[in-house]
Design a protein around this motif. Structure first.
Motif, short mmCIF file in Angstrom:
data_model
loop_
_atom_site.label_atom_id
_atom_site.label_comp_id
_atom_site.label_asym_id
_atom_site.label_seq_id
_atom_site.Cartn_x
_atom_site.Cartn_y
_atom_site.Cartn_z
N ILE A 168 0.84 -1.19 0.11
CA ILE A 168 -0.02 0.17 0.09
C ILE A 168 0.74 1.37 0.15
O ILE A 168 0.48 2.18 -0.66
N LEU A 169 2.10 1.17 0.46
CA LEU A 169 2.80 2.22 0.54
C LEU A 169 3.55 2.48 -0.84
O LEU A 169 3.64 3.75 -1.15
N ALA A 170 3.74 1.46 -1.61
CA ALA A 170 4.39 1.65 -2.92
C ALA A 170 3.36 2.12 -3.83
O ALA A 170 3.58 3.14 -4.59
N ALA A 171 2.23 1.70 -3.64
CA ALA A 171 0.93 2.19 -4.48
C ALA A 171 0.63 4.02 -4.28
O ALA A 171 0.46 4.60 -5.05
N PHE A 172 0.87 4.31 -2.72
CA PHE A 172 0.72 5.56 -2.43
C PHE A 172 1.63 6.44 -2.81
O PHE A 172 1.34 7.46 -3.55
N ASN A 173 2.94 5.97 -2.88
CA ASN A 173 4.13 6.93 -3.25
C ASN A 173 4.24 6.99 -4.76
O ASN A 173 4.74 7.84 -5.26
N LYS A 174 3.58 5.85 -5.44
CA LYS A 174 3.79 5.87 -6.86
C LYS A 174 2.98 6.95 -7.52
O LYS A 174 3.31 7.37 -8.51
N LYS A 175 1.86 7.48 -6.88
CA LYS A 175 1.17 8.65 -7.22
C LYS A 175 1.91 10.11 -7.06
O LYS A 175 1.13 11.06 -7.45
N ARG A 176 2.79 9.81 -6.23
CA ARG A 176 3.46 11.37 -5.66
C ARG A 176 4.82 11.69 -6.33
O ARG A 176 5.91 10.76 -6.16
N ALA A 177 5.02 12.93 -6.96
CA ALA A 177 6.18 13.28 -7.41
C ALA A 177 7.02 13.75 -6.05
O ALA A 177 8.13 13.73 -6.06
N SER A 178 6.35 14.25 -5.11
CA SER A 178 7.18 14.69 -4.05
C SER A 178 6.04 14.32 -2.79
O SER A 178 5.01 13.60 -2.87
N ASP A 179 6.40 14.82 -1.37
CA ASP A 179 5.35 14.62 -0.33
C ASP A 179 5.16 13.05 -0.22
O ASP A 179 4.30 12.52 0.28
N ARG A 180 6.36 12.04 -0.41
CA ARG A 180 6.12 10.68 -0.32
C ARG A 180 6.28 10.34 1.10
O ARG A 180 6.78 11.15 1.78
N MET A 181 5.71 9.25 1.67
CA MET A 181 5.90 8.66 2.77
C MET A 181 7.24 7.71 2.98
O MET A 181 7.08 6.79 2.53
N VAL A 182 8.00 8.23 3.74
CA VAL A 182 9.04 7.38 4.07
C VAL A 182 8.93 6.19 5.09
O VAL A 182 8.06 6.36 5.95
N PHE A 183 9.12 4.88 4.79
CA PHE A 183 8.85 3.90 5.70
C PHE A 183 9.80 3.37 6.36
O PHE A 183 10.80 2.81 5.95
N SER A 184 9.64 3.64 7.74
CA SER A 184 10.49 2.97 8.79
C SER A 184 10.14 1.50 9.21
O SER A 184 9.25 1.59 10.05
N ASN A 185 10.71 0.59 8.91
CA ASN A 185 10.04 -0.70 9.33
C ASN A 185 10.68 -1.44 10.36
O ASN A 185 11.80 -1.48 10.29
N SER A 186 9.95 -1.80 11.40
CA SER A 186 10.50 -2.31 12.71
C SER A 186 10.36 -3.85 12.66
O SER A 186 10.77 -4.18 13.67
N SER A 187 9.89 -4.33 11.65
CA SER A 187 9.76 -5.69 11.77
C SER A 187 11.06 -6.72 12.33
O SER A 187 11.04 -7.60 12.92
N PRO A 188 12.29 -6.22 11.40
CA PRO A 188 13.59 -7.11 11.77
C PRO A 188 13.78 -7.14 13.30
O PRO A 188 14.52 -8.16 13.69
#
Length: 313
Positions: A168-188
């Motif tokens: 969902i983040l990849a789809a979200f960011n694909k629509k934006r040239a700027s103001d993208r959402m950086v994803f900090s993943n804590s699962s590891p």
């Protein structure tokens, strides 16, 4: 065991790691800035973030590249509203989170927010994103945030849950040239067992294939930790960081957690070593400290760490 569960998807993960690559435009360099958790934990309010931004603008940290201000856990109320959205705590944030993000952006800072991929956040009383992923992502963006730290407490299936967030983040960011959402993943971080790293390596592959950074090990010592355990905490995370070089690539950075710049459990030499190690790995430099009251020596080290680092190892 979690490691056995994640290994069930290891074959798929190889394909993900080979095919998926984070877009370097979303996060071209490791993030630098401020987060409240290690220094203040849940004892937060609006003033902490306003004052941190003002201090960074004044003491030269912003000019050195520390341009992010990230909220951590305990910013919300314990219940969602009637539409299903999370609600910020108006006692802690009387002007509201949209006001705070607008204020930070007016000072040329980039705001970030925390949530959890499970049913509750790690502070236990606050709602997680489970079952509300798209709604929460929309709300966080609408409120003005451009960085999401997604923790992993109260998660049943890490691989499936975080793979969904990657999509969902990849789809979200694909629509934006700027103001993208950086994803900090804590699962590891939830597979950080030195005695059994098979599951950890598998989920690190997933995190590096899609997000911008991944918390790969333990929470670094908070301000309330006993002084005897603080340097051990730094070195424990360093021990995982040395295993992660293979994952780093343009647009993705391994995250050993915060710079605890004013922790009383560290000597000045230990603080210098802490900063130097994080910089040498091109790790995120997210300071968790009382920014307005940093000493001259602490500020000097933070400045030099910023100057000597590069975008890649």
């Amino acid at each position: 065991m979690k490691s056995h569960a994640i290994l069930a998807g290891a074959t798929c993960l190889v394909g993900v790691a080979a095919a998926g690559r984070p877009d370097p435009r979303t996060l071209p360099l490791p993030p630098m800035g401020f987060n409240n958790w290690a220094r203040f934990t849940t004892g937060i309010n609006e003033a902490i973030f306003v004052d941190a931004a003002a201090a960074m603008a004044k003491n030269g940290l912003q000019a050195a590249g520390y341009n992010r201000v990230n909220l951590d856990d305990a910013w919300s109320t314990t219940k969602r509203n009637e539409t299903g959205s999370m609600v910020w705590d108006t006692t802690k944030f009387p002007k509201g989170l949209p006001w705070l993000t607008a204020h930070l952006k007016s000072m040329n800072f980039i705001p970030g927010i925390y949530s959890d991929a499970g049913t509750l956040s790690c502070a236990a009383n606050y709602p997680g994103t489970a079952g509300h992923e798209e709604q929460d992502l929309h709300d966080f963006s609408a409120w003005g945030f451009e960085y999401l730290k997604l923790d992993g407490c109260y998660v049943d299936d890490y691989f499936t849950t975080y793979e969904y967030w990657n999509k969902i983040l990849a789809a979200f960011n694909k629509k934006r040239a700027s103001d993208r959402m950086v994803f900090s993943n804590s699962s590891p971080a939830y597979y950080a067992d030195p005695k059994d790293l098979s599951g950890w390596y598998a989920i690190m592959m997933q995190a590096a294939a899609s997000g911008q950074l991944a918390r790969h090990s333990y929470d670094i010592a908070t301000y309330s930790n006993s002084t005897s355990s603080v340097w051990y905490s730094v070195m424990a995370n360093y021990g995982f960081q040395v295993r992660t070089t293979r994952f780093q690539q343009p647009g993705y950075f391994n995250d050993p957690d915060f710079l605890i710049a004013d922790h009383p459990g560290l000597t000045l030499d230990e603080k210098k070593s802490h900063f130097a190690l994080w910089s040498s790995f091109s790790a995120p430099l997210i300071i968790s400290a009382d920014i307005p009251n940093l000493t001259v020596d602490e500020l000097a080290r933070l400045h030099s760490s910023a100057v000597t680092r590069t975008g890649m190892c």
